[in-house]
Structures are given as C-alpha cells and as structure tokens.
Design a protein around this motif. Structure first.
Motif, PDB file in Angstrom:
ATOM      1  N   GLN A 243     -19.617 -13.296  -3.883  1.00 39.06           N
ATOM      2  CA  GLN A 243     -20.767 -14.217  -4.033  1.00 39.06           C
ATOM      3  C   GLN A 243     -20.996 -15.634  -4.308  1.00 39.06           C
ATOM      4  O   GLN A 243     -21.122 -16.243  -3.086  1.00 39.06           O
ATOM      5  CB  GLN A 243     -21.594 -13.783  -4.785  1.00 39.06           C
ATOM      6  N   ARG A 244     -19.882 -16.098  -5.154  1.00 41.04           N
ATOM      7  CA  ARG A 244     -19.493 -17.154  -5.307  1.00 41.04           C
ATOM      8  C   ARG A 244     -18.238 -17.724  -4.507  1.00 41.04           C
ATOM      9  O   ARG A 244     -18.797 -19.240  -3.510  1.00 41.04           O
ATOM     10  CB  ARG A 244     -18.662 -17.394  -6.759  1.00 41.04           C
ATOM     11  N   LEU A 245     -17.728 -16.940  -3.592  1.00 44.46           N
ATOM     12  CA  LEU A 245     -16.408 -17.287  -2.921  1.00 44.46           C
ATOM     13  C   LEU A 245     -17.062 -17.973  -1.701  1.00 44.46           C
ATOM     14  O   LEU A 245     -17.236 -19.035  -0.611  1.00 44.46           O
ATOM     15  CB  LEU A 245     -15.633 -16.636  -2.648  1.00 44.46           C
ATOM     16  N   ARG A 246     -17.970 -16.536  -1.084  1.00 44.46           N
ATOM     17  CA  ARG A 246     -18.557 -17.165  -0.105  1.00 44.46           C
ATOM     18  C   ARG A 246     -20.384 -17.945   0.017  1.00 44.46           C
ATOM     19  O   ARG A 246     -19.969 -18.697   1.535  1.00 44.46           O
ATOM     20  CB  ARG A 246     -19.519 -15.284   0.026  1.00 44.46           C
ATOM     21  N   ASN A 247     -20.501 -18.671  -1.004  1.00 48.02           N
ATOM     22  CA  ASN A 247     -21.563 -19.659  -1.500  1.00 48.02           C
ATOM     23  C   ASN A 247     -20.608 -20.910  -1.524  1.00 48.02           C
ATOM     24  O   ASN A 247     -21.145 -22.018  -0.698  1.00 48.02           O
ATOM     25  CB  ASN A 247     -22.437 -19.044  -2.422  1.00 48.02           C
ATOM     26  N   CYS A 248     -19.434 -20.991  -1.546  1.00 39.03           N
ATOM     27  CA  CYS A 248     -18.922 -22.632  -0.909  1.00 39.03           C
ATOM     28  C   CYS A 248     -18.483 -21.410   0.287  1.00 39.03           C
ATOM     29  O   CYS A 248     -17.234 -23.180   0.792  1.00 39.03           O
ATOM     30  CB  CYS A 248     -17.710 -22.363  -2.085  1.00 39.03           C
ATOM     31  N   GLY A 249     -18.355 -20.934   0.747  1.00 47.32           N
ATOM     32  CA  GLY A 249     -17.849 -21.320   2.672  1.00 47.32           C
ATOM     33  C   GLY A 249     -16.405 -20.328   2.087  1.00 47.32           C
ATOM     34  O   GLY A 249     -15.657 -20.671   3.308  1.00 47.32           O
ATOM     35  N   VAL A 250     -16.260 -19.364   1.029  1.00 45.75           N
ATOM     36  CA  VAL A 250     -14.365 -18.675   1.523  1.00 45.75           C
ATOM     37  C   VAL A 250     -14.544 -17.310   1.368  1.00 45.75           C
ATOM     38  O   VAL A 250     -15.814 -17.192   1.299  1.00 45.75           O
ATOM     39  CB  VAL A 250     -13.610 -20.060   0.136  1.00 45.75           C
ATOM     40  N   ARG A 251     -14.342 -17.352   3.042  1.00 42.96           N
ATOM     41  CA  ARG A 251     -14.182 -15.500   2.806  1.00 42.96           C
ATOM     42  C   ARG A 251     -13.483 -14.819   1.606  1.00 42.96           C
ATOM     43  O   ARG A 251     -12.183 -15.169   1.784  1.00 42.96           O
ATOM     44  CB  ARG A 251     -13.089 -14.870   4.035  1.00 42.96           C
ATOM     45  N   PRO A 252     -14.120 -14.092   1.112  1.00 45.12           N
ATOM     46  CA  PRO A 252     -13.426 -13.201   0.171  1.00 45.12           C
ATOM     47  C   PRO A 252     -12.155 -11.889   0.961  1.00 45.12           C
ATOM     48  O   PRO A 252     -12.596 -11.519   2.346  1.00 45.12           O
ATOM     49  CB  PRO A 252     -14.441 -12.134   0.116  1.00 45.12           C
ATOM     50  N   ILE A 253     -11.193 -11.432   0.442  1.00 44.96           N
ATOM     51  CA  ILE A 253      -9.758 -10.889   1.101  1.00 44.96           C
ATOM     52  C   ILE A 253     -10.042  -9.974   0.161  1.00 44.96           C
ATOM     53  O   ILE A 253     -10.238  -9.102   0.338  1.00 44.96           O
ATOM     54  CB  ILE A 253      -8.996 -11.627   0.939  1.00 44.96           C
ATOM     55  N   ASN A 254      -9.112 -10.247  -0.834  1.00 46.29           N
ATOM     56  CA  ASN A 254      -9.100  -9.101  -2.550  1.00 46.29           C
ATOM     57  C   ASN A 254      -8.715  -9.199  -3.532  1.00 46.29           C
ATOM     58  O   ASN A 254      -9.055 -10.484  -2.963  1.00 46.29           O
ATOM     59  CB  ASN A 254      -7.929  -7.889  -1.790  1.00 46.29           C
ATOM     60  N   ASN A 255      -8.537  -8.969  -4.402  1.00 44.03           N
ATOM     61  CA  ASN A 255      -8.837  -9.825  -5.842  1.00 44.03           C
ATOM     62  C   ASN A 255      -7.470 -11.202  -6.065  1.00 44.03           C
ATOM     63  O   ASN A 255      -7.700 -12.169  -6.170  1.00 44.03           O
ATOM     64  CB  ASN A 255      -8.574  -8.570  -6.896  1.00 44.03           C
ATOM     65  N   LEU A 256      -6.079 -10.569  -5.859  1.00 43.15           N
ATOM     66  CA  LEU A 256      -5.592 -11.705  -6.280  1.00 43.15           C
ATOM     67  C   LEU A 256      -5.822 -13.143  -5.123  1.00 43.15           C
ATOM     68  O   LEU A 256      -5.402 -13.929  -5.728  1.00 43.15           O
ATOM     69  CB  LEU A 256      -4.199 -10.984  -5.471  1.00 43.15           C
ATOM     70  N   VAL A 257      -5.332 -12.725  -3.939  1.00 38.88           N
ATOM     71  CA  VAL A 257      -6.225 -13.870  -2.750  1.00 38.88           C
ATOM     72  C   VAL A 257      -7.714 -14.500  -3.633  1.00 38.88           C
ATOM     73  O   VAL A 257      -7.593 -15.745  -3.631  1.00 38.88           O
ATOM     74  CB  VAL A 257      -5.909 -13.639  -1.376  1.00 38.88           C
ATOM     75  N   ASP A 258      -8.333 -13.536  -3.910  1.00 37.79           N
ATOM     76  CA  ASP A 258     -10.087 -14.312  -4.111  1.00 37.79           C
ATOM     77  C   ASP A 258      -9.235 -15.057  -5.591  1.00 37.79           C
ATOM     78  O   ASP A 258     -10.156 -16.581  -5.727  1.00 37.79           O
ATOM     79  CB  ASP A 258     -11.090 -13.350  -4.677  1.00 37.79           C
ATOM     80  N   ILE A 259      -8.789 -14.810  -6.904  1.00 32.61           N
ATOM     81  CA  ILE A 259      -8.189 -15.464  -7.606  1.00 32.61           C
ATOM     82  C   ILE A 259      -8.008 -16.566  -7.406  1.00 32.61           C
ATOM     83  O   ILE A 259      -8.803 -17.699  -8.138  1.00 32.61           O
ATOM     84  CB  ILE A 259      -7.393 -14.410  -8.358  1.00 32.61           C
ATOM     85  N   THR A 260      -6.753 -16.794  -6.088  1.00 27.62           N
ATOM     86  CA  THR A 260      -5.960 -18.322  -6.276  1.00 27.62           C
ATOM     87  C   THR A 260      -7.607 -18.942  -5.321  1.00 27.62           C
ATOM     88  O   THR A 260      -7.365 -20.270  -6.338  1.00 27.62           O
ATOM     89  CB  THR A 260      -5.326 -17.793  -5.317  1.00 27.62           C
ATOM     90  N   ASN A 261      -8.190 -18.192  -4.720  1.00 24.67           N
ATOM     91  CA  ASN A 261      -9.278 -19.479  -4.102  1.00 24.67           C
ATOM     92  C   ASN A 261     -10.695 -19.619  -5.004  1.00 24.67           C
ATOM     93  O   ASN A 261     -11.528 -21.064  -5.352  1.00 24.67           O
ATOM     94  CB  ASN A 261     -10.214 -18.932  -3.304  1.00 24.67           C
TER      95      ASN A 261
END
Length: 818
Positions: A243-261
């Motif tokens: 949810q937070r990634l999406r609100n910041c305009g970043v597309r969620p991908i998977n847990n490892l990539v999402d952690i870096t973003n």
C-alpha cells in the motif's frame, strides 16, 4: 516526492486535516504541490459478505447473489463472475455509488432480475494483481482479511490514506526521504521526532567469507556497503508495504525488491539486490568501465560503456551501472536462493552524466545526482536487513562489508545570533535560535553549530538564517531597510535598455520575447545568400528538435514569426520589438573537436599553450533591437522615424543614412543603413515581398535591425541643459532640383555643412517628381531655421549662409528650382 500522510505520522504524532498539513509544511519551507486520496474517487462501496448464490433464471453465465452489507436486509446483486462462494468477503458498489474514472453505479435489472449494485473486480477499483497478488485478475476481488460487512471498502483495501506530493529543491536531498520529511513535520508542528533505529537480530555465518568488495575508483564511489541473505523466500510483500509503495507511485513486485524500494523511499538511499549466484567469485569490484565494454541492463537493452562511467563488476565483467541500473542477471528470480544487498554512495555528477549518455534515467539516478549522504548507507542497509527478518524473506548472514575510504565528518559553523538577526531584521536570542535548529537535527557545542551530514547545504551565516527564517515564519518577519549588503542599482546598460524599451512602448510598439534557438531553414526564409557569414552558426548537440537546433545569428526571422502569427490571427495592425541576443560562433570553437571536452584539463593546457582560455571557445554575443510592423500607419518613413527618435533618445547624432544595397531580406530601393563613421548602427526598410510571402503575410512589413551595442557605445554622456532662446529666428525656404538617385540624406548633410552653426533646424516638407522638372530629376523643398544664441541675426548673415549652402549644393549638381 510523494509521501503517504500515514507514513509521516510514524515519525511525528500530529492530528490535522490534509489542508492544514499542506499549508503549514509549505509555510515552513517544504512546499506541498498537492495532496490526494484514492478514497476521493470511490463512494458508497462497502465490504459485503456473500450469503447465497443462485443461478440467474434467464442466463447461463450470470448468478444472483444475496449480499450482507451491514444494513437491515441483504441486497441482491447480479454478477457474471464465477470465482465466488458463500461466505466470501467482496467489495460491493451499492446504489448511487461511484468508482474510479467517474463510473456511476445505480440499481437496475439484468435480464429481468433486479440488481441493487455491482460486485467489484480489481480493475474496476483501479487496482492490479501487484496490489493484491492473491486476487483473480479477471474475477471479483475476494478479500483475504476479515472485515465486518458494511465497512467502507477504501478502509478494507487500504485506499483511505492521503498522499502528499512535495516539490523538493535541489539543495535538500535529505527531504527525498520519508524520514527527512518526517523530521520536517515534527519540527513544523512542534512535536518530538520519533526516529527508528534499525535492529538486526543475530543471524548465522560471516559475510566476509562470502563477499569481498574492492572500490578501485574512490573519486566516484565514496562508500560501498554490502550484506548477504541466504535461503531467501521470494513472495508477495505484506499489504501495508504494498500500500505504501503504491501510494508513493512505486509498483510492488516481490518482497525482496519491495524492501529495497521501501528503504529508498524511507531513507532516500537507493539500494539494489543482486542474485548471489551471478556474482562471480563473490567478489564485487567498483571500477571505471573499459573502452568498448558492454552490459545488458535489467530493461533488456544492450548498452556500450565508456571509461568515464562507473560500474559494478565481478571477476567476469560488469553486473551493473553504478547508481543507474543493474545488469540483466543482477535481479531476483524464482530460483534465487541467496542475494547481496547493496547500499552505496556514488558521485552525483558522474551518475547524471552516465545516465544521460546511456539514455537511462531512473529513480536511483535522479536521487544520486542531487548528492546524498554517504553516512546513510549503513543505516539503510541495516533497515533492509531488519525488514528481511520482519517479513521472513530469508536468513541474514552476520555482518556487513563496509568500504568507506574517507568518511564524511559533520560540518561545524559558528552560530552568531547578531549576524543572523542582522540578515533577517529580527531580534532572536541564542536560546530561541537553538530551539529552532535542534529539532532539525543540528547540535550545539559551545558557540559552534554542528550540522548533520545530510545537510551539506549549510555553509554560511545566510544558510543558518534561512533555516531560522522559515520556522519563524516569513510572514512574521517585519519589513526593514536592507542593511549590511551593497545597494542594488541598475547598471548603465540596464538603464539604457530600459529607457529604449519605454520609448518604443510610447511609440505604440509591443515588446515580445522569442527563443535564442532557431531552425537553419530561417536563413532561406529571409533570402540570406548561400555564402553569407550569418549562415555559420552554433549547432546544438542535443536540441529539442530541428526547429530549435542552432543558435540564431540574426533575430529578424524570430520577430517575423511573431508578426506572422499576428497576421494569421487576423490582427489588422501589428507593431512589435525585441531586445534580442545574436550568437556569432568562435572560429576557435570550430577547430576543437567534441571529444576534446572529454579531457577538459588537457584541453585547458592546450589552449593555455596557445595563449587562449576556454572562454575563447564561446560564441560572441551581440545585443540587437529588432522592430517589425505592418498596418495602415506603418511604412518606410514611419519605421525610419522610430529609429531616428531612438537614436535621439540615446543622444546619438552625426550619423549618415546610406542606401542599403546588400540586405536581401529588404525591398531594394526601400531600405537604408545608418552609419556613424564606419560603424553601422542600424538597417531599416520595407521587407522584401518574397520574404513576406515566406511568412504568409500579404501586407507590407517594415522592419529595423538596430545594433544596441554600437548605439550604447555612441550614446551621449548625458543631457546638457540649454536655456530657452532669447533672440528671434529667421527662416528660409529652398526648393531644390537634384538627380533622382541622389539620397535626400546626403543633400541634407550638405546643407547643414554649408549653413554652419547658426542653422537651428532643417526639415524637408515637400518632394515632387514630374514632367515640370524633367526626367530623372526630383524636387525637394526644405525649410531652414537660423538663430544665434547671443544676438539677433541680420539678413546679410542669413543670406551669406544660404549662398554658401547653394555653392556646396552646386558641387553635387543641385540647383534652385526656378
């Protein structure tokens, strides 16, 4: 920079409306561009529980559902989805509801069966499977969490947070992070800053046995931190992170990539996650690329590298472009078992140059190019490892590899309250200033202000004053006379330009402003000869387009385009002017090849050996005044009168008027050049009809090209006072016959020379050509006014002056008309 308001509240306990938050943050220096919530586009959509599903009586693919929505009775909704079962929780758009995109839902009948709303799929709610990985893409969204029927769907789906968008200035890269904006929020609202210190639980093994890092180019890589996570478990991130990634305009991908973003957004530190099995030898080398070296980046493009680019390599070759993008095999995949987390700091200008040359600007490169804090690298890496353990995404190997050759120290500045108060015109005590600065992360050691390492923009008293001013409130600082700085005054040239602009506005012309870039086609449009030096122009290496590919050597086409647009808009009259810059390329600039700039120090040494400097490569800039007009009152004499009045305004006298024979843009015989000695001041006249046709104008255009630099150099020192005349004047009228080819200006100059100092004014009041004076002749009638400042002139003195005038005119073949 986008930031969910709910995320900011983790760093500062605030209670306010989004509008109040935006207003107060803007007033404290963190400008809010806008704020929005996805909930604004969704209304009357609630969580519903499926109570019953029966087939539609008149359709093979539809079903009729009884849905509990928190009301007294269930509602009946018809749907064509086949992924539902009794007990499922789904978003239900009820009667008179609204969905993203302005879609309105009302009750109606489907194949004769009443439907009091609609069950929503992902796409109908503006979502994708990246937001809800468990959902069926082409079916109804079934919630995987327990919610009471009737709960607003925006709450259940996490769409009720407000996203605030900030405009971050280049000097505040620390605010490219939620943590940085959280600190600003706490300081703005006067609440404690709740910082979070990452805690990594003990893992297993030793990272130094798995990973080694060598930074070979320490000029472009200030710090490199690496960590290893084994037994990774790649899967979706939890909903709060998605949810937070999406609100910041970043597309969620998977847990490892999402952690870096996520860490990049939280700390402002770009990170990358390498698949360990593709790091040859477990050895990372941060080095400059070799000539001709290539890499296939994550976007699948094959890119050629050059020596000025910094890369991440292993023993086999490049695996990433530093600060820009990883290589093809540097990501994470379904078969990934171990990963390397990278948190590094690279030289900002180098990253920008590399990204531009590769045509690959990324979120990471846009952050690096602004200059980040290398001391954030280890903290951001610890936060990533903490999230790995929190999300159970893998097993952390103990320790990190940290190569930091020259640690950045905190900058210390003297805190001088008297200097700050003098700059701002206020009176604040030292303790009041400390109360503003300490919540922003500054420290006080005696009389020294210790700046956090992420505030590298703090250098002088004025920077400290700016920090204090924005929290005092600019609206609360009283207006005072500026003290302690030089008094700003216009330069003589600025006064001169402003004076001419005001004069032209008084003559009825409108000022315009055009680009200094133009198209090479403009030379043909004004009929410039093929061998004309003006065709040699400065060519832009990265133009916006062909129409703006060169620097103009003449501004006449630019102003004619303005006239053309006015004609196209059916303006009955148009009179415009522009104070324009023209660019003449340096001969030396053509001799220097583009690749010479790759080694700028060597180029400087080469120029110095020839007695030149890099400024000799720059084009020569000439300031021009271009006038153009059409309409009933605009002809050759009108434009000539405007130019002559401008010269009079500047105090320029003694110039001569010559026939213009070379200006291809002007009508032959209807154009003139104004000279002062051998210096050309201006060219004016009627634009050639063919040039007018090129610009689509069917009216007669008159134009003038005035060299402002030459006029400024020839201007009078100042206005000289002259008393009103005490003695009467005497006038004489002369009707003269001259050759038609003889310019009137030459004839007038001859009259002035013969009449001497007692001639007060000379005016031409009649021109006649016709049978009475013979072919090839013209008659010009002048009025001569004579006056002496110290006496009354006698008729004998005036007659003697007239006779001398006639004698001089006779030498030009000019006679009195009988």
């Amino acid at each position: 920079m986008k930031m969910p308001l709910g995320w900011a509240k983790e760093f500062a306990d605030i209670t306010c409306t989004p509008q109040e938050y935006a207003d107060r943050m803007t007033m404290s220096g963190s400008k809010v561009e806008c704020f929005e919530s996805e909930a604004d586009s969704i209304s009357n959509v609630v969580v519903g529980r499926i109570l019953e599903i029966v087939p539609h009586p008149d359709s093979d693919h539809m079903v009729v559902c009884q849905v509990e929505v928190g009301a007294e009775r269930p509602v009946q909704i018809v749907t064509g989805a086949n992924n539902l079962k009794v007990g499922d929780l789904v978003p239900a758009a009820l009667h008179k509801s609204c969905l993203p995109g302005g879609v309105k839902i009302t009750k109606g009948k489907l194949r004769g069966v009443e439907s009091c709303g609609m069950l929503c799929s992902l796409s109908e709610l503006g979502l994708t499977t990246h937001d809800f990985p468990h959902a069926v893409e082409d079916g109804i969204l079934v919630l995987d969490e327990e919610w009471a029927p009737g709960t607003p769907a925006v709450q259940a789906l996490g769409l009720d947070d407000v996203t605030v968008e900030f405009e971050i200035t280049p000097n505040r890269p620390d605010c490219l992070a939620v943590r940085g904006l959280g600190r600003e929020t706490a300081a703005t609202f006067g609440v404690p800053f709740k910082d979070h210190t990452p805690v990594v639980q003990p893992g297993h093994g030793d990272v130094n046995r798995l990973l080694t890092v060598d930074v070979e180019n320490t000029d472009l890589c200030y710090r490199y931190c690496g960590a290893v996570v084994e037994n990774v478990r790649v899967g979706p991130s939890p909903r709060w992170m998605r949810q937070r990634l999406r609100n910041c305009g970043v597309r969620p991908i998977n847990n490892l990539v999402d952690i870096t973003n996520y860490v990049m957004l939280e700390y402002g530190q770009p990170m990358h996650c390498f698949d360990y099995q593709y790091v040859n030898g477990g050895h990372i080398r941060v080095r400059s690329a070799r000539e001709g070296e290539r890499i296939v980046t994550l976007d699948g493009a094959d890119r050629v590298l050059s020596p000025e680019m910094l890369i991440i390599a292993d023993d086999a070759g490049p695996i990433g472009v530093a600060g820009v993008m990883g290589g093809e095999y540097s990501g994470t995949y379904g078969h990934t078992t171990s990963v390397v987390f990278e948190s590094a700091m690279f030289n900002g200008p180098s990253v920008r140059t590399t990204a531009k040359k590769l045509g690959l600007r990324t979120e990471a490169s846009s952050r690096y190019e602004k200059g980040l804090d290398p001391n954030t690298c280890s903290r951001a890496l610890a936060r990533a490892l903490e999230l790995v353990q929190l999300l159970d995404a893998g097993d952390v190997v103990n320790g990190i590899v940290d190569v930091y050759p020259s640690p950045r120290e905190k900058r210390r500045l003297p805190l001088r309250p008297e200097a700050v108060n003098r700059l701002l015109g206020i009176r604040l005590s030292r303790s009041e200033m400390a109360g503003i600065l300490l919540p922003l992360g500054f420290e006080l050691e005696g009389d020294m202000l210790v700046c956090p390492t992420d505030r590298w923009d703090m250098e002088r008293d004025c920077d400290i004053a700016e920090e204090i001013a924005r929290y005092v409130g600019y609206n609360k600082i009283p207006s005072t006379v500026m003290r302690g700085v030089a008094r700003a005054r216009p330069t003589p040239r600025q006064d001169f330009d402003e004076k001419l602009t005001a004069a032209l506005a008084g003559y009825g012309l409108w000022e315009c402003e055009t680009f200094s870039f133009c198209s090479p086609k403009c030379f043909d449009a004004i009929h410039l000869p093929e061998n004309d030096p003006l065709r040699s122009s400065v060519v832009l290496s990265n133009p916006l387009g062909e129409d703006t590919s060169i620097m103009r050597t003449t501004a006449l086409p630019s102003v004619l385009e303005v006239v053309s647009r006015n004609w196209g808009a059916r303006a009955a009259e148009c009179a415009v002017f522009e104070q324009a810059t023209e660019y003449t390329p340096s001969p030396l600039g053509h001799e220097v090849a583009d690749n010479d700039f790759n080694d700028y120090p060597a180029l400087c040494e080469k120029l110095a050996a020839e007695g030149k400097t890099p400024s000799d490569l720059l084009p020569t800039e000439t300031q021009k005044l271009i006038l153009a007009a059409y309409g009933a009152k605009w002809d050759y004499l009108a434009i000539k009168g405007v130019v002559e009045k401008l010269l009079a305004t500047a105090g320029v006298t003694g110039y001569t008027v010559r026939r213009n024979a070379q200006g291809a843009a002007y009508h032959p015989g209807r154009a003139a050049d104004l000279y002062l000695g051998e210096t050309k001041l201006a060219t004016l006249g009627e634009v050639h009809p063919a040039v007018c046709a090129n610009y689509g104008v069917k009216a007669r255009i008159v134009a003038a090209d005035v060299n402002l630099d030459a006029v400024f150099a020839a201007r009078a020192a100042g206005v000289q006072y002259q008393p009103l005349p005490k003695h009467p004047s005497t006038s004489r009228d002369l009707a003269l016959v001259a050759e038609d080819a003889l310019p009137a200006a030459e004839l007038a100059a001859c009259i002035r020379k013969g009449a001497g100092k007692i001639l007060e004014s000379l005016s031409l009041f009649d021109v006649y050509t016709g049978d009475k004076i013979g072919p090839g002749k013209k008659s010009l009638a002048y009025n001569l006014v004579f006056r002496a400042a110290d006496r009354t002139l006698t008729d004998e003195e005036v007659d003697a002056a007239v006779q001398k005038v006639l004698k001089n005119l006779a030498e030009l073949g000019v006679q009195l008309r009988s």
